[in-house]
Motif scaffolding. Structure first.
Motif, PDB file in Angstrom:
ATOM      1  N   ALA A   1     -26.156   2.002  13.796  1.00 16.88           N
ATOM      2  CA  ALA A   1     -27.559   1.922  14.210  1.00 16.88           C
ATOM      3  C   ALA A   1     -28.485   2.013  13.003  1.00 16.88           C
ATOM      4  O   ALA A   1     -28.302   2.851  12.136  1.00 16.88           O
ATOM      5  N   GLY A   2     -29.461   1.130  12.982  1.00 16.57           N
ATOM      6  CA  GLY A   2     -30.480   1.160  11.945  1.00 16.57           C
ATOM      7  C   GLY A   2     -31.776   1.685  12.531  1.00 16.57           C
ATOM      8  O   GLY A   2     -31.866   1.999  13.719  1.00 16.57           O
ATOM      9  N   GLU A   3     -32.785   1.783  11.687  1.00 21.12           N
ATOM     10  CA  GLU A   3     -34.065   2.287  12.181  1.00 21.12           C
ATOM     11  C   GLU A   3     -34.690   1.353  13.203  1.00 21.12           C
ATOM     12  O   GLU A   3     -35.330   1.794  14.146  1.00 21.12           O
ATOM     13  N   GLU A   4     -34.521   0.053  12.998  1.00 21.55           N
ATOM     14  CA  GLU A   4     -35.183  -0.895  13.885  1.00 21.55           C
ATOM     15  C   GLU A   4     -34.214  -1.738  14.702  1.00 21.55           C
ATOM     16  O   GLU A   4     -34.632  -2.381  15.663  1.00 21.55           O
ATOM     17  N   THR A   5     -32.956  -1.768  14.330  1.00 27.94           N
ATOM     18  CA  THR A   5     -31.995  -2.584  15.061  1.00 27.94           C
ATOM     19  C   THR A   5     -30.706  -1.812  15.273  1.00 27.94           C
ATOM     20  O   THR A   5     -30.429  -0.837  14.587  1.00 27.94           O
ATOM     21  N   GLU A   6     -29.956  -2.291  16.216  1.00 23.82           N
ATOM     22  CA  GLU A   6     -28.652  -1.682  16.507  1.00 23.82           C
ATOM     23  C   GLU A   6     -27.692  -2.798  16.875  1.00 23.82           C
ATOM     24  O   GLU A   6     -28.052  -3.726  17.593  1.00 23.82           O
ATOM     25  N   GLU A   7     -26.466  -2.720  16.365  1.00 25.20           N
ATOM     26  CA  GLU A   7     -25.461  -3.723  16.675  1.00 25.20           C
ATOM     27  C   GLU A   7     -25.041  -3.606  18.137  1.00 25.20           C
ATOM     28  O   GLU A   7     -25.175  -2.547  18.749  1.00 25.20           O
ATOM     29  N   LEU A   8     -24.526  -4.692  18.665  1.00 28.02           N
ATOM     30  CA  LEU A   8     -23.952  -4.650  20.004  1.00 28.02           C
ATOM     31  C   LEU A   8     -22.790  -3.659  19.997  1.00 28.02           C
ATOM     32  O   LEU A   8     -22.068  -3.561  18.999  1.00 28.02           O
ATOM     33  N   PRO A   9     -22.581  -2.916  21.089  1.00 24.50           N
ATOM     34  CA  PRO A   9     -21.526  -1.898  21.107  1.00 24.50           C
ATOM     35  C   PRO A   9     -20.161  -2.426  20.673  1.00 24.50           C
ATOM     36  O   PRO A   9     -19.433  -1.759  19.944  1.00 24.50           O
ATOM     37  N   GLU A  10     -19.804  -3.632  21.103  1.00 32.61           N
ATOM     38  CA  GLU A  10     -18.481  -4.167  20.741  1.00 32.61           C
ATOM     39  C   GLU A  10     -18.414  -4.626  19.286  1.00 32.61           C
ATOM     40  O   GLU A  10     -17.349  -4.961  18.790  1.00 32.61           O
ATOM     41  N   GLU A  11     -19.550  -4.631  18.584  1.00 30.91           N
ATOM     42  CA  GLU A  11     -19.586  -5.007  17.170  1.00 30.91           C
ATOM     43  C   GLU A  11     -19.932  -3.826  16.269  1.00 30.91           C
ATOM     44  O   GLU A  11     -20.105  -3.985  15.065  1.00 30.91           O
ATOM     45  N   SER A  12     -20.028  -2.643  16.853  1.00 26.24           N
ATOM     46  CA  SER A  12     -20.414  -1.451  16.103  1.00 26.24           C
ATOM     47  C   SER A  12     -19.279  -0.954  15.230  1.00 26.24           C
ATOM     48  O   SER A  12     -18.118  -0.998  15.614  1.00 26.24           O
ATOM     49  N   GLY A  13     -19.635  -0.455  14.065  1.00 25.57           N
ATOM     50  CA  GLY A  13     -18.652   0.146  13.169  1.00 25.57           C
ATOM     51  C   GLY A  13     -17.873  -0.891  12.390  1.00 25.57           C
ATOM     52  O   GLY A  13     -18.147  -2.086  12.427  1.00 25.57           O
ATOM     53  N   THR A  14     -16.863  -0.399  11.688  1.00 24.31           N
ATOM     54  CA  THR A  14     -16.014  -1.274  10.885  1.00 24.31           C
ATOM     55  C   THR A  14     -14.981  -1.962  11.780  1.00 24.31           C
ATOM     56  O   THR A  14     -14.692  -1.493  12.886  1.00 24.31           O
ATOM     57  N   GLU A  15     -14.394  -3.009  11.278  1.00 20.87           N
ATOM     58  CA  GLU A  15     -13.348  -3.704  12.029  1.00 20.87           C
ATOM     59  C   GLU A  15     -12.180  -2.758  12.285  1.00 20.87           C
ATOM     60  O   GLU A  15     -11.620  -2.716  13.377  1.00 20.87           O
ATOM     61  N   GLN A  16     -11.828  -1.972  11.265  1.00 19.09           N
ATOM     62  CA  GLN A  16     -10.737  -0.998  11.411  1.00 19.09           C
ATOM     63  C   GLN A  16     -11.064   0.022  12.497  1.00 19.09           C
ATOM     64  O   GLN A  16     -10.221   0.353  13.317  1.00 19.09           O
ATOM     65  N   GLY A  17     -12.286   0.541  12.469  1.00 19.40           N
ATOM     66  CA  GLY A  17     -12.688   1.525  13.469  1.00 19.40           C
ATOM     67  C   GLY A  17     -12.637   0.965  14.879  1.00 19.40           C
ATOM     68  O   GLY A  17     -12.182   1.644  15.811  1.00 19.40           O
ATOM     69  N   ARG A  18     -13.094  -0.278  15.047  1.00 20.14           N
ATOM     70  CA  ARG A  18     -13.040  -0.909  16.375  1.00 20.14           C
ATOM     71  C   ARG A  18     -11.593  -1.108  16.817  1.00 20.14           C
ATOM     72  O   ARG A  18     -11.272  -0.950  17.995  1.00 20.14           O
ATOM     73  N   HIS A  19     -10.715  -1.430  15.873  1.00 22.80           N
ATOM     74  CA  HIS A  19      -9.303  -1.628  16.202  1.00 22.80           C
ATOM     75  C   HIS A  19      -8.670  -0.299  16.622  1.00 22.80           C
ATOM     76  O   HIS A  19      -7.907  -0.249  17.598  1.00 22.80           O
ATOM     77  N   VAL A  20      -8.991   0.787  15.905  1.00 26.09           N
ATOM     78  CA  VAL A  20      -8.490   2.114  16.292  1.00 26.09           C
ATOM     79  C   VAL A  20      -8.950   2.437  17.710  1.00 26.09           C
ATOM     80  O   VAL A  20      -8.172   2.916  18.543  1.00 26.09           O
ATOM     81  N   LEU A  21     -10.211   2.143  18.010  1.00 28.76           N
ATOM     82  CA  LEU A  21     -10.758   2.397  19.344  1.00 28.76           C
ATOM     83  C   LEU A  21      -9.972   1.623  20.405  1.00 28.76           C
ATOM     84  O   LEU A  21      -9.628   2.176  21.459  1.00 28.76           O
ATOM     85  N   LYS A  22      -9.643   0.376  20.131  1.00 23.60           N
ATOM     86  CA  LYS A  22      -8.865  -0.421  21.084  1.00 23.60           C
ATOM     87  C   LYS A  22      -7.467   0.167  21.286  1.00 23.60           C
ATOM     88  O   LYS A  22      -6.951   0.177  22.403  1.00 23.60           O
ATOM     89  N   ILE A  23      -6.862   0.645  20.200  1.00 27.20           N
ATOM     90  CA  ILE A  23      -5.533   1.260  20.311  1.00 27.20           C
ATOM     91  C   ILE A  23      -5.596   2.506  21.184  1.00 27.20           C
ATOM     92  O   ILE A  23      -4.714   2.739  22.016  1.00 27.20           O
ATOM     93  N   LEU A  24      -6.640   3.304  21.027  1.00 26.97           N
ATOM     94  CA  LEU A  24      -6.785   4.520  21.831  1.00 26.97           C
ATOM     95  C   LEU A  24      -6.879   4.208  23.324  1.00 26.97           C
ATOM     96  O   LEU A  24      -6.559   5.044  24.156  1.00 26.97           O
ATOM     97  N   GLN A  25      -7.304   3.009  23.636  1.00 30.22           N
ATOM     98  CA  GLN A  25      -7.472   2.614  25.033  1.00 30.22           C
ATOM     99  C   GLN A  25      -6.255   1.898  25.597  1.00 30.22           C
ATOM    100  O   GLN A  25      -6.274   1.432  26.730  1.00 30.22           O
ATOM    101  N   LYS A  26      -5.176   1.808  24.795  1.00 26.41           N
ATOM    102  CA  LYS A  26      -3.961   1.109  25.220  1.00 26.41           C
ATOM    103  C   LYS A  26      -2.844   2.075  25.579  1.00 26.41           C
ATOM    104  O   LYS A  26      -2.833   3.223  25.148  1.00 26.41           O
ATOM    105  N   ARG A  27      -1.891   1.522  26.322  1.00 27.88           N
ATOM    106  CA  ARG A  27      -0.634   2.230  26.542  1.00 27.88           C
ATOM    107  C   ARG A  27       0.311   1.827  25.417  1.00 27.88           C
ATOM    108  O   ARG A  27       0.170   0.742  24.836  1.00 27.88           O
ATOM    109  N   ARG A  28       1.256   2.666  25.116  1.00 28.74           N
ATOM    110  CA  ARG A  28       2.213   2.385  24.040  1.00 28.74           C
ATOM    111  C   ARG A  28       2.933   1.054  24.275  1.00 28.74           C
ATOM    112  O   ARG A  28       3.181   0.299  23.337  1.00 28.74           O
ATOM    113  N   THR A  29       3.232   0.726  25.500  1.00 30.49           N
ATOM    114  CA  THR A  29       3.962  -0.509  25.795  1.00 30.49           C
ATOM    115  C   THR A  29       3.117  -1.766  25.566  1.00 30.49           C
ATOM    116  O   THR A  29       3.666  -2.862  25.521  1.00 30.49           O
ATOM    117  N   ASP A  30       1.815  -1.616  25.406  1.00 28.94           N
ATOM    118  CA  ASP A  30       0.928  -2.761  25.214  1.00 28.94           C
ATOM    119  C   ASP A  30       0.577  -3.016  23.754  1.00 28.94           C
ATOM    120  O   ASP A  30      -0.227  -3.899  23.448  1.00 28.94           O
TER     121      ASP A  30
END
Length: 120
Positions: free
Chosen positions: A42-71
């Motif tokens: 988030a910036g002072e005047e703008t904010e990225e879309l939630p699915e584009e927030s953070g680094t690519e690595q961070g978003r990937h970690v978030l996706k892993i946290l939402q998965k089952r081990r088999t997926d």
């Protein structure tokens, strides 16, 4: 870096060990990590879309946290090993708690889902 050469897809004792280690190292919940990534983007005047927030690595970690081990995909497995390795290495070279760079160090780790101020 953790050896993931013998792990493919969703099979193996190594995958189970990596899954457990990843979830010990990543000590933020998916909700906490998602909120952190949005806050960091988030910036002072703008904010990225939630699915584009953070680094690519961070978003990937978030996706892993939402998965089952088999997926898990091979890319997920590689990133899990990389995150475990990065967090362990960063802790070996941690700045003193009162050092000026401590906050930046903590924030970098939080982008990977690890809050070093949390016990365990």
């Amino acid at each position: 870096m953790a050896d993931v050469s013998g792990i493919s897809g969703a099979a193996g004792v190594e995958l189970e060990a990596l899954w457990d280690e990843f979830h010990q190292v990543v000590n933020m919940t998916s909700q906490e990590l998602g909120a952190w990534l949005r806050t960091e983007s988030a910036g002072e005047e703008t904010e990225e879309l939630p699915e584009e927030s953070g680094t690519e690595q961070g978003r990937h970690v978030l996706k892993i946290l939402q998965k089952r081990r088999t997926d898990l995909t091979d890319a997920d497995i590689r990133l899990m090993a990389q995150v475990v390795d990065t967090v362990q290495t960063q802790h070996e070279h941690a700045p003193a708690p009162d050092a000026a760079e401590h906050a930046a160090w903590r924030h970098r780790l939080m982008t990977l889902g690890h809050d070093p101020l949390r016990a365990g």
